[in-house]
Motif scaffolding. Structure first.
Motif, PDB file in Angstrom:
ATOM      1  N   GLU A 254       0.839  -1.200   0.000  1.00  0.00           N
ATOM      2  CA  GLU A 254       0.000   0.000   0.000  1.00  0.00           C
ATOM      3  C   GLU A 254       0.875   1.252   0.000  1.00  0.00           C
ATOM      4  OE1 GLU A 254      -3.076   2.493  -0.389  1.00  0.00           O
ATOM      5  OE2 GLU A 254      -3.109   0.322  -0.673  1.00  0.00           O
ATOM      6  N   GLY A 255       1.960   1.222   0.744  1.00  0.00           N
ATOM      7  CA  GLY A 255       2.911   2.335   0.712  1.00  0.00           C
ATOM      8  C   GLY A 255       3.488   2.532  -0.679  1.00  0.00           C
ATOM      9  N   PHE A 256       3.815   1.417  -1.354  1.00  0.00           N
ATOM     10  CA  PHE A 256       4.310   1.495  -2.730  1.00  0.00           C
ATOM     11  C   PHE A 256       3.263   2.128  -3.640  1.00  0.00           C
ATOM     12  CE2 PHE A 256       7.272  -2.501  -2.507  1.00  0.00           C
ATOM     13  CZ  PHE A 256       8.190  -1.784  -1.761  1.00  0.00           C
ATOM     14  N   ARG A 257       2.014   1.689  -3.500  1.00  0.00           N
ATOM     15  CA  ARG A 257       0.942   2.247  -4.350  1.00  0.00           C
ATOM     16  C   ARG A 257       0.816   3.751  -4.155  1.00  0.00           C
ATOM     17  NH1 ARG A 257      -1.829  -2.006  -2.159  1.00  0.00           N
ATOM     18  NH2 ARG A 257      -1.759  -3.797  -3.541  1.00  0.00           N
ATOM     19  N   GLN A 258       0.809   4.173  -2.907  1.00  0.00           N
ATOM     20  CA  GLN A 258       0.656   5.602  -2.629  1.00  0.00           C
ATOM     21  C   GLN A 258       1.817   6.399  -3.217  1.00  0.00           C
ATOM     22  OE1 GLN A 258       0.049   6.292   1.547  1.00  0.00           O
ATOM     23  NE2 GLN A 258      -1.767   4.984   1.619  1.00  0.00           N
ATOM     24  N   ARG A 259       3.032   5.932  -3.003  1.00  0.00           N
ATOM     25  CA  ARG A 259       4.194   6.669  -3.499  1.00  0.00           C
ATOM     26  C   ARG A 259       4.253   6.639  -5.026  1.00  0.00           C
ATOM     27  NH1 ARG A 259       6.805  11.070  -3.199  1.00  0.00           N
ATOM     28  NH2 ARG A 259       8.752  10.913  -4.308  1.00  0.00           N
ATOM     29  N   TRP A 260       3.950   5.469  -5.620  1.00  0.00           N
ATOM     30  CA  TRP A 260       3.972   5.365  -7.078  1.00  0.00           C
ATOM     31  C   TRP A 260       2.959   6.319  -7.693  1.00  0.00           C
ATOM     32  CZ3 TRP A 260       6.773   4.677 -10.983  1.00  0.00           C
ATOM     33  CH2 TRP A 260       6.229   4.507 -12.250  1.00  0.00           C
ATOM     34  N   ASN A 261       1.790   6.445  -7.101  1.00  0.00           N
ATOM     35  CA  ASN A 261       0.778   7.373  -7.631  1.00  0.00           C
ATOM     36  C   ASN A 261       1.304   8.800  -7.639  1.00  0.00           C
ATOM     37  OD1 ASN A 261      -1.173   5.470  -8.249  1.00  0.00           O
ATOM     38  ND2 ASN A 261      -2.113   5.569  -6.233  1.00  0.00           N
ATOM     39  N   VAL A 262       2.042   9.169  -6.622  1.00  0.00           N
ATOM     40  CA  VAL A 262       2.635  10.520  -6.579  1.00  0.00           C
ATOM     41  C   VAL A 262       3.653  10.671  -7.709  1.00  0.00           C
ATOM     42  CG1 VAL A 262       4.111  12.072  -5.232  1.00  0.00           C
ATOM     43  CG2 VAL A 262       2.240  10.858  -4.113  1.00  0.00           C
ATOM     44  N   VAL A 263       4.562   9.701  -7.834  1.00  0.00           N
ATOM     45  CA  VAL A 263       5.626   9.780  -8.839  1.00  0.00           C
ATOM     46  C   VAL A 263       5.045   9.731 -10.254  1.00  0.00           C
ATOM     47  CG1 VAL A 263       7.617   8.541  -9.797  1.00  0.00           C
ATOM     48  CG2 VAL A 263       7.410   8.878  -7.335  1.00  0.00           C
ATOM     49  N   ALA A 264       4.146   8.791 -10.495  1.00  0.00           N
ATOM     50  CA  ALA A 264       3.592   8.620 -11.847  1.00  0.00           C
ATOM     51  C   ALA A 264       2.787   9.829 -12.288  1.00  0.00           C
ATOM     52  CB  ALA A 264       2.732   7.372 -11.895  1.00  0.00           C
ATOM     53  N   ASN A 265       2.271  10.587 -11.342  1.00  0.00           N
ATOM     54  CA  ASN A 265       1.485  11.757 -11.677  1.00  0.00           C
ATOM     55  C   ASN A 265       2.269  13.063 -11.624  1.00  0.00           C
ATOM     56  OD1 ASN A 265      -1.006  10.418 -12.185  1.00  0.00           O
ATOM     57  ND2 ASN A 265      -1.199  10.100  -9.986  1.00  0.00           N
ATOM     58  N   GLU A 266       3.591  12.982 -11.392  1.00  0.00           N
ATOM     59  CA  GLU A 266       4.428  14.182 -11.351  1.00  0.00           C
ATOM     60  C   GLU A 266       4.442  14.914 -12.684  1.00  0.00           C
ATOM     61  OE1 GLU A 266       8.386  12.995 -10.359  1.00  0.00           O
ATOM     62  OE2 GLU A 266       7.981  12.921  -8.227  1.00  0.00           O
ATOM     63  N   VAL A 267       4.476  14.132 -13.741  1.00  0.00           N
ATOM     64  CA  VAL A 267       4.607  14.693 -15.079  1.00  0.00           C
ATOM     65  C   VAL A 267       3.561  14.065 -15.984  1.00  0.00           C
ATOM     66  CG1 VAL A 267       7.067  15.222 -14.927  1.00  0.00           C
ATOM     67  CG2 VAL A 267       6.343  12.965 -15.670  1.00  0.00           C
ATOM     68  N   SER A 268       3.221  14.792 -16.991  1.00  0.00           N
ATOM     69  CA  SER A 268       2.283  14.257 -17.982  1.00  0.00           C
ATOM     70  C   SER A 268       3.019  13.250 -18.844  1.00  0.00           C
ATOM     71  CB  SER A 268       1.738  15.391 -18.869  1.00  0.00           C
ATOM     72  OG  SER A 268       0.990  14.855 -19.915  1.00  0.00           O
ATOM     73  N   LEU A 269       2.475  12.072 -18.942  1.00  0.00           N
ATOM     74  CA  LEU A 269       3.127  11.026 -19.722  1.00  0.00           C
ATOM     75  C   LEU A 269       2.402  10.789 -21.045  1.00  0.00           C
ATOM     76  CD1 LEU A 269       3.895   8.505 -16.876  1.00  0.00           C
ATOM     77  CD2 LEU A 269       5.439  10.124 -17.935  1.00  0.00           C
ATOM     78  N   ALA A 270       1.539  11.688 -21.422  1.00  0.00           N
ATOM     79  CA  ALA A 270       0.765  11.515 -22.661  1.00  0.00           C
ATOM     80  C   ALA A 270       1.643  11.596 -23.881  1.00  0.00           C
ATOM     81  CB  ALA A 270      -0.320  12.572 -22.740  1.00  0.00           C
TER      82      ALA A 270
END
Length: 122
Positions: A106-122
């Motif tokens: 769950e800690g990984f999920r929370q942190r990954w969501n922050v990192v993955a949403n730092e920048v637009s990956l479109a």
């Protein structure tokens, strides 16, 4: 990072919060991916240098690579990343992994969501 701690058994003593373990694991996985990508691009042996662990330049390609993995594969990379950094908390991390894996995930999920949403990956 959230202001609250994830719930942990009160009998478990951790040297840092679960969120901190997760942050180190995600960042170190980005480093491993980037080092791997560089080794492939330069046709050199994969030999990650821990000195570069938290000096990852060009995070976007590594984020994209991790984003393409399943959650389970990504979590495996987070674990491997943490195991490759010299931080003195390996024993506590392994204990957390063995005894409180859902909490760490769950800690990984929370942190990954922050990192993955730092920048637009479109």
């Amino acid at each position: 990072m959230p202001d609250h701690d994830l719930p942990v058994d009160p009998n478990t003593i951790l040297p840092m919060r679960v969120e901190t373990f997760a942050e180190f694991a995600v960042e170190s996985a980005l480093w491993l991916v980037r080092e791997s990508m560089d080794a492939i691009a330069n046709e050199t042996e994969f030999d990650p240098d821990p000195e570069n662990c938290f000096r990852v330049l060009g995070r976007l390609p590594a984020i994209r690579e991790l984003r393409d993995l399943t959650e389970e594969q990504r979590h495996d990379m987070f674990v491997e990343g943490f195991r490759h950094i010299p931080n003195g908390a390996h024993e506590a991390f392994e204990l957390l992994l063995a005894e409180h894996k859902p909490l760490l995930w769950e800690g990984f999920r929370q942190r990954w969501n922050v990192v993955a949403n730092e920048v637009s990956l479109a």
